[in-house]
Design a protein around this motif. Structure first.
Motif, PDB file in Angstrom:
ATOM      1  N   ALA A  90       0.801  -1.190  -0.059  1.00  0.00           N
ATOM      2  CA  ALA A  90      -0.094   0.012  -0.228  1.00  0.00           C
ATOM      3  C   ALA A  90       0.911   1.277   0.071  1.00  0.00           C
ATOM      4  N   HIS A  91       0.317   2.418  -0.624  1.00  0.00           N
ATOM      5  CA  HIS A  91       0.955   3.736  -0.504  1.00  0.00           C
ATOM      6  C   HIS A  91       0.310   4.404   0.820  1.00  0.00           C
ATOM      7  N   PRO A  92       1.109   4.704   1.786  1.00  0.00           N
ATOM      8  CA  PRO A  92       0.383   5.682   2.693  1.00  0.00           C
ATOM      9  C   PRO A  92      -0.394   6.761   2.582  1.00  0.00           C
ATOM     10  N   ARG A  93      -0.306   7.286   1.258  1.00  0.00           N
ATOM     11  CA  ARG A  93      -0.981   8.697   1.033  1.00  0.00           C
ATOM     12  C   ARG A  93      -2.141   8.247  -0.076  1.00  0.00           C
ATOM     13  N   CYS A  94      -2.693   7.045  -0.434  1.00  0.00           N
ATOM     14  CA  CYS A  94      -3.468   6.935  -1.374  1.00  0.00           C
ATOM     15  C   CYS A  94      -4.551   6.850  -0.950  1.00  0.00           C
ATOM     16  N   PRO A  95      -5.768   7.749  -1.400  1.00  0.00           N
ATOM     17  CA  PRO A  95      -7.105   7.848  -0.682  1.00  0.00           C
ATOM     18  C   PRO A  95      -7.972   6.413  -1.215  1.00  0.00           C
ATOM     19  N   CYS A  96      -7.529   5.777  -2.529  1.00  0.00           N
ATOM     20  CA  CYS A  96      -8.411   4.859  -2.815  1.00  0.00           C
ATOM     21  C   CYS A  96      -8.078   3.617  -2.151  1.00  0.00           C
ATOM     22  N   THR A  97      -6.943   3.367  -1.125  1.00  0.00           N
ATOM     23  CA  THR A  97      -6.475   2.540  -0.413  1.00  0.00           C
ATOM     24  C   THR A  97      -7.310   2.350   0.982  1.00  0.00           C
TER      25      THR A  97
END
Length: 190
Positions: free
Chosen positions: A46-53
């Motif tokens: 995961a990307h810690p700044r991805c709103p989709c996640t």
């Protein structure tokens, strides 16, 4: 006309899957994560700044609540080397850490993500105790949308039936890497 065009572009973005890299058929020997020897192992990159996640983390919470102690689960947050607290203490990371039974780790410069072939935030993989890949894909139906989906259903089937199948689904999220610079993607969404 402009409103219709904007709406179409938004729908295309929401429903457009992310890239999937070269996913190994077996557990990467160089991984620093422990492959469980008594249950399935789930790894989400995961990307810690991805709103989709946010939706992927929510689905992971639902999933782990249903399979209690039948999987060993990890969420690896891809972070650039030398990153500060804004990367290490994101709300998304805190949400993942609150899920019972899930181990949250930092993946500096995406080393583990590259080993597992993940290029899009939310990419989830499931391996059996022998290290054979059973599932690769996302656990949301589209970008940022929680609810019933093929990925979550496939994992539940694997856990409950011990089926050995090569299940794959699309992954919806931000890119983990900036392709032009071959580095961790520091801006999200892409």
């Amino acid at each position: 006309m402009a409103l219709a065009t904007g709406f179409c572009l938004l729908l295309r973005y929401e429903n457009g899957p992310g890239r999937i890299g070269n996913v190994p058929a077996a557990w990467p020997a160089a991984s620093r994560i422990h492959l469980a020897d008594d249950r399935l192992t789930l790894v989400m990159l995961a990307h810690p700044r991805c709103p989709c996640t946010r939706a992927s983390i929510g689905e992971l919470a639902r999933l782990t609540a249903q399979v209690q102690n039948k999987i060993s689960a990890y969420v690896l947050f891809v972070t650039p080397s030398g990153s500060g607290p804004d990367w290490q203490d994101s709300a998304l990371r805190q949400s993942a850490a609150e899920i019972p039974g899930v181990t949250v780790l930092s993946d500096t410069d995406g080393v583990e993500a590259q080993l597992f072939g993940a290029e899009t935030s939310g990419h989830t993989l499931v391996f059996n105790t022998a290290g054979q890949l059973l599932f690769s894909g996302g656990i949301t139906e589209s970008r940022g949308h929680a609810g019933d989906n093929a990925g979550e259903n496939a994992i539940l089937t694997l856990v409950n039936n011990n089926a050995v199948e090569g299940n794959r689904t699309f992954v919806f999220g931000c890119s983990l890497f900036n392709r032009a610079k071959k580095k961790t993607n520091i801006s999200c969404p892409p």
